[in-house]
Scaffold this motif. Structure first.
Motif, mmCIF file in Angstrom:
data_model
loop_
_atom_site.group_PDB
_atom_site.id
_atom_site.type_symbol
_atom_site.label_atom_id
_atom_site.label_comp_id
_atom_site.label_asym_id
_atom_site.label_seq_id
_atom_site.Cartn_x
_atom_site.Cartn_y
_atom_site.Cartn_z
ATOM 1 N N ALA A 216 24.840 -98.318 -28.995
ATOM 2 C CA ALA A 216 25.442 -98.242 -27.316
ATOM 3 C C ALA A 216 24.200 -98.074 -26.290
ATOM 4 C CB ALA A 216 26.311 -97.123 -27.283
ATOM 5 N N TRP A 217 24.545 -99.297 -25.259
ATOM 6 C CA TRP A 217 23.586 -99.283 -24.242
ATOM 7 C C TRP A 217 23.736 -97.904 -23.370
ATOM 8 C CZ3 TRP A 217 20.097 -102.590 -24.090
ATOM 9 C CH2 TRP A 217 20.649 -104.168 -24.313
ATOM 10 N N GLU A 218 22.441 -97.407 -23.138
ATOM 11 C CA GLU A 218 22.379 -96.184 -22.049
ATOM 12 C C GLU A 218 21.540 -96.682 -20.846
ATOM 13 O OE1 GLU A 218 20.472 -92.888 -23.589
ATOM 14 O OE2 GLU A 218 21.933 -92.508 -25.161
ATOM 15 N N PHE A 219 22.295 -96.566 -19.746
ATOM 16 C CA PHE A 219 21.861 -97.202 -18.366
ATOM 17 C C PHE A 219 21.115 -96.001 -17.653
ATOM 18 C CE2 PHE A 219 24.896 -100.198 -19.667
ATOM 19 C CZ PHE A 219 24.184 -101.376 -19.802
ATOM 20 N N ARG A 220 20.069 -96.356 -16.806
ATOM 21 C CA ARG A 220 19.437 -95.273 -15.826
ATOM 22 C C ARG A 220 19.595 -95.967 -14.490
ATOM 23 N NH1 ARG A 220 14.036 -93.490 -19.396
ATOM 24 N NH2 ARG A 220 14.873 -92.584 -21.063
ATOM 25 N N ARG A 221 19.600 -94.898 -13.553
ATOM 26 C CA ARG A 221 19.618 -95.411 -12.290
ATOM 27 C C ARG A 221 18.165 -96.026 -12.032
ATOM 28 N NH1 ARG A 221 23.144 -93.616 -8.780
ATOM 29 N NH2 ARG A 221 23.689 -91.949 -10.025
ATOM 30 N N CYS A 222 18.386 -97.175 -11.283
ATOM 31 C CA CYS A 222 17.204 -98.021 -10.756
ATOM 32 C C CYS A 222 17.474 -98.507 -9.494
ATOM 33 C CB CYS A 222 16.866 -99.011 -11.864
ATOM 34 S SG CYS A 222 18.250 -100.292 -12.090
ATOM 35 N N SER A 223 16.242 -98.921 -8.786
ATOM 36 C CA SER A 223 16.272 -99.698 -7.687
ATOM 37 C C SER A 223 15.626 -101.024 -7.853
ATOM 38 C CB SER A 223 15.564 -98.878 -6.441
ATOM 39 O OG SER A 223 16.496 -97.670 -6.234
ATOM 40 N N LEU A 224 15.928 -101.961 -7.402
ATOM 41 C CA LEU A 224 15.246 -103.357 -7.183
ATOM 42 C C LEU A 224 14.351 -103.509 -6.080
ATOM 43 C CD1 LEU A 224 15.264 -105.998 -8.842
ATOM 44 C CD2 LEU A 224 17.138 -106.967 -7.350
ATOM 45 N N LEU A 225 13.053 -103.910 -6.367
ATOM 46 C CA LEU A 225 12.107 -103.934 -5.372
ATOM 47 C C LEU A 225 11.953 -105.467 -5.102
ATOM 48 C CD1 LEU A 225 9.705 -101.092 -6.507
ATOM 49 C CD2 LEU A 225 11.599 -100.846 -4.868
ATOM 50 N N GLY A 226 12.037 -106.420 -6.022
ATOM 51 C CA GLY A 226 11.791 -107.600 -5.941
ATOM 52 C C GLY A 226 11.781 -108.761 -7.023
ATOM 53 N N TRP A 227 12.031 -109.878 -6.797
ATOM 54 C CA TRP A 227 12.409 -110.568 -7.839
ATOM 55 C C TRP A 227 12.215 -112.174 -7.729
ATOM 56 C CZ3 TRP A 227 15.845 -108.656 -4.465
ATOM 57 C CH2 TRP A 227 16.802 -109.846 -3.798
ATOM 58 N N GLU A 228 11.937 -112.851 -8.613
ATOM 59 C CA GLU A 228 11.819 -114.393 -8.874
ATOM 60 C C GLU A 228 12.656 -115.097 -9.687
ATOM 61 O OE1 GLU A 228 8.886 -118.095 -9.924
ATOM 62 O OE2 GLU A 228 8.166 -116.032 -9.895
ATOM 63 N N THR A 229 13.691 -116.168 -9.180
ATOM 64 C CA THR A 229 14.581 -116.732 -10.063
ATOM 65 C C THR A 229 14.405 -118.157 -10.661
ATOM 66 O OG1 THR A 229 16.173 -117.131 -8.384
ATOM 67 C CG2 THR A 229 16.144 -114.991 -9.410
ATOM 68 N N SER A 230 13.216 -118.752 -10.372
ATOM 69 C CA SER A 230 13.203 -120.125 -10.653
ATOM 70 C C SER A 230 13.557 -120.682 -12.097
ATOM 71 C CB SER A 230 11.843 -120.945 -10.161
ATOM 72 O OG SER A 230 10.720 -120.103 -10.928
ATOM 73 N N LEU A 231 13.622 -119.780 -12.910
ATOM 74 C CA LEU A 231 14.096 -119.911 -14.477
ATOM 75 C C LEU A 231 15.568 -120.418 -14.270
ATOM 76 C CD1 LEU A 231 12.310 -117.146 -16.767
ATOM 77 C CD2 LEU A 231 11.885 -119.715 -16.558
ATOM 78 N N VAL A 232 16.239 -119.826 -13.457
ATOM 79 C CA VAL A 232 17.775 -120.043 -13.245
ATOM 80 C C VAL A 232 17.902 -121.460 -12.853
ATOM 81 C CG1 VAL A 232 19.930 -119.505 -12.072
ATOM 82 C CG2 VAL A 232 18.490 -117.684 -12.765
ATOM 83 N N GLN A 233 17.152 -121.987 -11.865
ATOM 84 C CA GLN A 233 17.300 -123.419 -11.483
ATOM 85 C C GLN A 233 16.930 -124.260 -12.580
ATOM 86 O OE1 GLN A 233 16.653 -120.588 -9.452
ATOM 87 N NE2 GLN A 233 15.727 -121.792 -7.542
ATOM 88 N N ALA A 234 15.673 -124.005 -13.247
ATOM 89 C CA ALA A 234 15.255 -124.705 -14.430
ATOM 90 C C ALA A 234 16.381 -124.865 -15.647
ATOM 91 C CB ALA A 234 14.114 -124.438 -15.117
ATOM 92 N N ALA A 235 17.055 -123.692 -15.727
ATOM 93 C CA ALA A 235 18.197 -123.857 -16.766
ATOM 94 C C ALA A 235 19.441 -124.681 -16.328
ATOM 95 C CB ALA A 235 18.570 -122.508 -16.916
ATOM 96 N N GLY A 236 19.482 -125.479 -15.159
ATOM 97 C CA GLY A 236 20.470 -126.341 -14.911
ATOM 98 C C GLY A 236 21.620 -125.833 -14.037
ATOM 99 N N LEU A 237 21.094 -124.563 -13.619
ATOM 100 C CA LEU A 237 22.329 -123.905 -12.513
ATOM 101 C C LEU A 237 21.619 -124.080 -11.196
ATOM 102 C CD1 LEU A 237 22.236 -121.514 -15.217
ATOM 103 C CD2 LEU A 237 24.639 -121.804 -14.137
ATOM 104 N N GLY A 238 22.383 -123.805 -10.127
ATOM 105 C CA GLY A 238 22.054 -123.552 -8.586
ATOM 106 C C GLY A 238 21.378 -122.322 -8.551
ATOM 107 N N PRO A 239 20.540 -122.528 -7.449
ATOM 108 C CA PRO A 239 19.555 -121.112 -7.172
ATOM 109 C C PRO A 239 20.821 -119.999 -6.858
ATOM 110 C CG PRO A 239 19.556 -122.686 -5.168
ATOM 111 C CD PRO A 239 20.268 -123.410 -6.574
ATOM 112 N N PRO A 240 20.592 -118.821 -7.397
ATOM 113 C CA PRO A 240 21.064 -117.659 -7.179
ATOM 114 C C PRO A 240 21.079 -117.465 -5.567
ATOM 115 C CG PRO A 240 19.838 -117.163 -9.059
ATOM 116 C CD PRO A 240 19.616 -118.496 -8.414
ATOM 117 N N LEU A 241 22.271 -116.838 -5.119
ATOM 118 C CA LEU A 241 22.342 -116.479 -3.444
ATOM 119 C C LEU A 241 22.508 -115.293 -3.280
ATOM 120 C CD1 LEU A 241 25.202 -119.372 -2.653
ATOM 121 C CD2 LEU A 241 22.601 -119.532 -2.447
#
Length: 262
Positions: free
Chosen positions: A209-234
């Motif tokens: 079973a998954w266990e999740f911990r509290r976290c905060s997102l500080l930064g990201w890059e998503t060009s893999l999503v566009q390369a996979a044939g989808l529009g860029p995340p908004l």
């Protein structure tokens, strides 16, 4: 016979889809390979259901949550990959991986994951997964590094003209947090759907079973999503999750009947 098979897969007759469960609703008749996922980061955005539908294998449709489809960018460390009950593969069985995934459902109601790309830095597993299962693995430069409580993943395709890449920078706490309804929908998945040699198949899995911990997102890059044939995340991700990991087993593929629709 069909009814027994449907019941065995845990399909809900009322909804047409298997229920969301924190534990796998099925047993594996045979274990094809095992592995462990560690330091798992899930980022998710809403996606266009019609765009998702055209990217899924035959015999599946988008699995929607309150009418919405999602695309995931997932980072983790693969460890101790082993075939059947053999010992883990030395060196080749451990590597960082980043994948872009969508969510699917087949005619038996089984909820699955569809991988649009899987990037890792071990060439032999890339070639084996592509040849054996038709999975869209890509050879990439990937890295994972902890800075105290902060985790950084990076990946960049090797030899890819667009130089597609991904990155996540996360601050991870020690407190466990329960998954919300959307988080459960996105992570309580017990198989994958894929197409190979003109047929579609379902590959079941089980894991702790998954266990999740509290976290905060500080930064990201998503060009893999566009390369996979989808529009860029908004905008910002609608779900950000961190898990220390899970032990995983995969069963044998089950071919989806030709001409069946979900």
């Amino acid at each position: 016979m069909a009814a027994r098979h449907e019941a065995r897969q845990g399909v809900s007759r009322r909804t047409g889809a298997e229920p969301l469960t924190a534990q796998a609703p099925h047993r594996l008749r045979r274990v094809l390979f095992t592995q462990r996922w560690t330091d798992v980061v899930f980022l998710h955005w809403e996606a266009d259901p019609f765009e998702v539908a055209r990217l899924l294998p035959a015999g599946t449709v988008p699995d929607l949550h309150h009418g919405r489809a999602y695309v995931g960018l997932v980072f983790f460390r693969m460890e101790d990959l082993a075939l059947g009950r053999t010992p883990p593969l030395p060196y080749l069985g451990s590597f960082d991986e980043v994948n872009v995934r969508l969510y699917s459902r087949d005619a038996l109601g089984r909820r699955g994951v569809v991988f649009r790309s899987l990037d890792c830095d071990r060439l032999l597993p890339v070639l084996a997964a592509r040849a054996g299962f038709g999975l869209p693995y890509r050879w990439a430069r990937t890295s994972r590094r902890w800075y105290d409580s902060r985790l950084l993943y990076r990946t960049r395709r090797r030899g890819h003209p667009a130089r597609a890449g991904g990155r996540v920078w996360l601050d991870v706490g020690r407190e466990n947090v329960p998954p919300g309804p959307l988080d459960a929908f996105l992570t309580w998945r017990w198989g994958l759907h894929a197409g190979f040699l003109g047929r579609s198949y379902y590959l079941p899995n089980t894991h702790t079973a998954w266990e999740f911990r509290r976290c905060s997102l500080l930064g990201w890059e998503t060009s893999l999503v566009q390369a996979a044939g989808l529009g860029p995340p908004l905008g910002n991700p609608v779900s950000v999750l961190f898990s220390p990991g899970a032990s995983v087993r995969f069963g044998t593929p089950e071919v989806l009947p030709a001409g069946h629709h979900a």
